[in-house]
Design a protein around this motif. Structure first.
Motif, short mmCIF file in Angstrom:
data_model
loop_
_atom_site.label_atom_id
_atom_site.label_comp_id
_atom_site.label_asym_id
_atom_site.label_seq_id
_atom_site.Cartn_x
_atom_site.Cartn_y
_atom_site.Cartn_z
N LEU A 102 0.91 -4.52 -15.44
CA LEU A 102 1.19 -3.40 -14.50
C LEU A 102 0.42 -3.63 -13.16
CD1 LEU A 102 1.34 -0.18 -16.16
CD2 LEU A 102 3.38 -1.38 -15.55
N PRO A 103 1.04 -3.67 -11.85
CA PRO A 103 0.21 -3.84 -10.66
C PRO A 103 -0.71 -2.41 -10.47
CG PRO A 103 2.58 -4.45 -10.23
CD PRO A 103 2.50 -3.74 -11.49
N LEU A 104 -1.94 -2.61 -10.11
CA LEU A 104 -2.66 -1.37 -10.10
C LEU A 104 -3.49 -1.37 -8.74
CD1 LEU A 104 -4.93 -2.13 -13.20
CD2 LEU A 104 -2.60 -1.09 -13.00
N ALA A 105 -3.46 -0.27 -8.10
CA ALA A 105 -4.23 0.10 -6.89
C ALA A 105 -5.00 1.36 -6.95
CB ALA A 105 -3.33 0.32 -5.84
N VAL A 106 -6.21 1.41 -6.32
CA VAL A 106 -7.02 2.41 -6.33
C VAL A 106 -7.02 3.13 -4.85
CG1 VAL A 106 -9.24 1.12 -5.86
CG2 VAL A 106 -9.32 3.55 -6.86
N ALA A 107 -7.18 4.49 -4.81
CA ALA A 107 -6.90 5.45 -3.70
C ALA A 107 -7.89 6.46 -3.73
CB ALA A 107 -5.13 5.77 -3.52
N SER A 108 -8.75 6.31 -2.87
CA SER A 108 -9.84 7.37 -2.90
C SER A 108 -10.07 7.92 -1.61
CB SER A 108 -10.78 6.73 -3.39
OG SER A 108 -12.20 7.54 -3.34
N ASN A 109 -10.56 9.38 -1.47
CA ASN A 109 -10.85 9.91 -0.27
C ASN A 109 -12.34 9.55 0.15
OD1 ASN A 109 -8.83 11.12 1.00
ND2 ASN A 109 -9.13 13.30 0.32
N SER A 110 -12.89 8.59 -0.72
CA SER A 110 -14.27 8.13 -0.39
C SER A 110 -14.30 7.35 0.91
CB SER A 110 -14.73 7.24 -1.29
OG SER A 110 -14.71 8.04 -2.69
N THR A 111 -15.27 7.05 1.39
CA THR A 111 -15.54 6.12 2.54
C THR A 111 -15.43 4.49 1.89
OG1 THR A 111 -18.05 5.54 2.20
CG2 THR A 111 -17.19 7.25 3.61
N ARG A 112 -15.06 3.52 2.67
CA ARG A 112 -14.95 2.22 1.85
C ARG A 112 -16.33 1.68 1.40
NH1 ARG A 112 -13.01 0.69 7.51
NH2 ARG A 112 -10.92 0.91 7.61
N ALA A 150 0.67 4.01 0.80
CA ALA A 150 0.16 2.65 1.28
C ALA A 150 -0.24 1.76 -0.14
CB ALA A 150 -1.18 2.91 2.29
N ALA A 151 -0.67 2.58 -1.13
CA ALA A 151 -1.16 1.99 -2.23
C ALA A 151 0.08 1.31 -2.94
CB ALA A 151 -1.73 3.10 -2.99
N ALA A 152 1.21 2.35 -3.01
CA ALA A 152 2.46 1.64 -3.53
C ALA A 152 3.12 0.54 -3.05
CB ALA A 152 3.43 2.82 -3.81
N ALA A 153 3.07 0.69 -1.40
CA ALA A 153 3.51 -0.73 -0.68
C ALA A 153 2.76 -1.69 -1.14
CB ALA A 153 3.39 -0.35 0.67
N ALA A 154 1.22 -1.60 -1.25
CA ALA A 154 0.53 -2.79 -1.57
C ALA A 154 0.92 -3.51 -2.80
CB ALA A 154 -1.06 -2.48 -1.60
#
Length: 216
Positions: A102-112, A150-154
């Motif tokens: 499965l393609p995985l991404a992480v999406a957080s309200n943190s700073t980079r 954005a994460a889904a598109a990536a």
């Protein structure tokens, strides 16, 4: 149904960082005159990005020093690099999803910087590659849908075919607004609260492979 991709939040889902971060936030805000406990900081700011926190703080404390947010971020990064641990079962769940292809991404309200520090400390960065998103990478932070779109598109996937794994109400709202299916981890948010907005609650990371349809 097996998703096209899995989009993970970080704090409270992968990294057991909420208590640590909330303590540092409470200390920094209390020093400005708004006395907050760690628990009160959690209740007030859970899931919020720093730009959304600042007006709330300034409404109570007055104008903050120009580098207040930057100084807080640096303290948090230092603590995360040396102290943060994984949510029990999270590394195994991520590894299982990756092993299933499965393609995985992480999406957080943190700073980079904070997000990179957490992923490096937990040895999880290798599972996500460049599919790592923070509020700094999109026009609007959670609860807007931007970060999960954005994460889904990536991942090369339609949001409707993705599963988001979240623990906060703000984050779950972001996933739902993006059109994703949302699994709501109930470690820090009550199951009924998550279910009320359309998330599917679950209580343990050990459940995640089965919920993703990848458990043998």
């Amino acid at each position: 149904m097996r998703p096209a991709a899995v989009l993970f939040d970080c704090d409270g889902v992968l990294a057991d960082s909420e208590g640590l971060v909330n303590r540092l936030v409470a200390e920094a805000i209390s020093a400005q005159g708004w006395r907050l406990s760690t628990e009160q900081a959690r209740e007030t700011f859970l899931g919020m990005a720093l730009p959304e926190m600042l007006p709330v703080i300034e409404a109570r404390c007055g104008r903050l020093p120009s580098d207040w947010g930057g100084a807080l971020t640096r303290r948090i990064m230092a603590a995360l690099t040396g102290e943060v641990e994984a949510i029990p079962g999270a590394p195994a769940a991520v590894a299982a999803a990756a092993a299933a292809g499965l393609p995985l991404a992480v999406a957080s309200n943190s700073t980079r910087g904070e997000l990179r520090a957490k992923l490096a400390r937990l040895d999880l960065a290798r599972y996500f590659g460049t599919r790592v998103f923070t509020f700094e990478d999109v026009p609007r932070p959670k609860p807007a849908p931007d970060i999960y779109r954005a994460a889904a598109a990536a991942c090369g996937a339609d949001p409707a075919d993705c599963i988001v794994v979240e623990d906060s109400l703000l984050g779950a709202r972001a996933g739902i607004a993006a059109g994703c299916r949302v699994l709501g981890f109930t470690r820090d948010t009550e199951a009924a609260v998550l279910a009320a907005i359309g998330a599917r609650p679950f209580a343990s990371m050990a459940e995640l492979p089965a919920l993703l349809g990848i458990e043998e």
